[in-house]
Scaffold this motif. Structure first.
Motif: not given
Length: 431
Positions: A123-126, A129-133, A267-272
């Motif tokens: 997923f394009p986390y950037s 607007k959150t931290n990207n691998p 990998t699937i991950g979401v902060n919180g």
């Protein structure tokens, strides 16, 4: 081992060796060579407080039976270079940065020479607007908003990633570059782009030079697939609005694939994120089904057990509901639950809930025939996070690990998994 094999030939006793035992012997020889070529078990830093003796995969209930096909495919990869394994790892902030899972991905893929598969779903986390691998780069144009499964209200459905981004702009774009530095070099000749295929007023343009491409859209599963005649390590995608209707383009994620044999690790991950967060994701099952996983790892629980009002019964029910969803998509698939590690609450208070959460997961695993990797006790149990912190392995919040802590976690799990595979070989569980 080679000398032993030649001696058998010289004594001409090979003819009386039953083919079954010869087959097992050859498998053992080749497995020995493959494993030892990759530093088995992987030598990792030693800390007195880590319980290396507990670092193993615990097969609860009848879960071992579900792992046999996985080990057989791994064996086929090791011996013949044939086979594909799709791994999906689901979690929270411990996974979003992809250090833990990224280390395990790298170890597994390089464990088998020539076994580097494809990068898989990301997923394009950037863009959100959150931290990207750090092992892939994303650039974008346009105004994008985000939905996350940790939010109370979201305007649009969520998918497997637990996060999406959407835009109403007439033209927008995303560029992906699979990185490169200090990480395996991936390429791809096939991508699956997950978006709102129904009633989408946008057309998608792929800006890769050279080669022909074939496009197929699966409206039921909600993705378009682009197959290329050449291999690439980067891609730019344009989203162009063709209709004036006030509908956005909703981006759920992208899977980078190729025709190579090997291991694909998504990998699937979401902060919180808590377990319940993924139960909010309406498209979770259809998109998981599209990835066609062979092994699912779940690393959730830290956020469920963070607060003092941790309800173990709710946690258990949510976990069972998530397992029900997975069973619905992939019945009988091998599943690994990792228990949440020790951590502090508000940076200074011991959190006794993590041990409780681990016990709940052990019970769930026993009843649901699921394997467990008990990271909580492996890392040292209650207050071990303080020892990890003073060893320079955690963030200042003593809730998250830093890069080096996550890499160590990935290496520990890699060793545990390879040991379980080695036991499979030794126990002659091969048909």
């Amino acid at each position: 081992m080679k000398i032993i094999f030649l001696n058998i030939l010289k004594t001409k006793k090979l003819a009386v060796v039953k083919m079954k035992y010869l087959y097992l012997f050859i498998i053992f020889v080749f497995s020995y060579l493959v494993i030892n070529a990759q530093d088995y078990p992987l030598e990792i830093d030693h800390y007195n407080y880590i319980h290396y003796d507990k670092n193993k995969i615990e097969f609860k209930g009848k879960s071992y039976e579900n792992y046999l096909n996985l080990y057989k495919t791994l064996n086929s990869l090791a011996l013949q270079g044939k086979g594909k394994i799709n791994i999906v790892h689901i979690g929270d902030s411990h996974l979003q940065a992809d250090y833990f899972s990224g280390e395990l991905r790298k170890r597994l893929q390089t464990f088998i020479k020539g076994g580097l598969g494809s990068r898989g779903f990301l997923f394009p986390y950037s863009v959100a607007k959150t931290n990207n691998p750090t092992n892939y780069k994303v650039k974008y144009t346009g105004n994008w908003e985000r939905c996350r499964n940790v939010s109370k209200d979201n305007p649009f459905d969520l998918g497997l990633a637990g996060i999406n981004v959407y835009t109403y702009d007439s033209i927008a774009s995303m560029s992906f570059e699979l990185n490169t530095k200090d990480y395996p070099q991936y390429d791809f000749n096939n991508i699956k782009l997950f978006y709102n295929t129904e009633h989408c007023p946008y057309t998608i343009e792929i800006e890769n030079d050279g080669g022909n491409k074939y496009v197929y859209t699966n409206y039921d599963a909600g993705y378009s697939e682009f197959h290329f005649s050449k291999y690439f390590d980067s891609v730019t995608i344009k989203f162009i609005k063709l209709d004036s209707i006030n509908e956005p383009f909703i981006f759920y994620g992208i899977s980078f694939e190729n025709d190579n044999q090997g291991i694909t690790y998504s990998t699937i991950g979401v902060n919180g994120a808590e377990v319940e967060s993924y139960l909010k994701c309406k498209l979770f099952r259809s998109q998981l089904n599209t990835l066609n996983p062979d092994w699912i790892i779940i690393s959730l629980g830290t956020n469920d057990a963070y607060y003092s009002k941790f309800d173990s019964k709710v946690f258990e029910n949510n976990y069972n509901n998530l397992l029900d969803w997975i069973d619905e998509v992939a019945p009988g698939i091998p599943i690994l639950i990792t228990t949440p590690g020790d951590s502090y609450r508000r940076r200074r208070y011991l959190n006794y809930n993590m041990e409780k959460a681990g016990k709940v997961l052990m019970d769930v695993a026993e009843k649901r025939d699921v394997a467990v990797w008990d990271f909580y006790n492996i890392m040292g149990g209650l207050n071990a996070i303080s020892l990890w912190y003073h060893s320079g392995l955690t963030a200042r919040d003593k809730l998250h690990f830093n890069k080096y802590g996550y890499l160590l976690q990935g290496d520990l799990l890699f060793n545990a998994f390879v040991k379980s595979y080695d036991n499979f070989i030794k126990n002659n569980k091969i048909n």
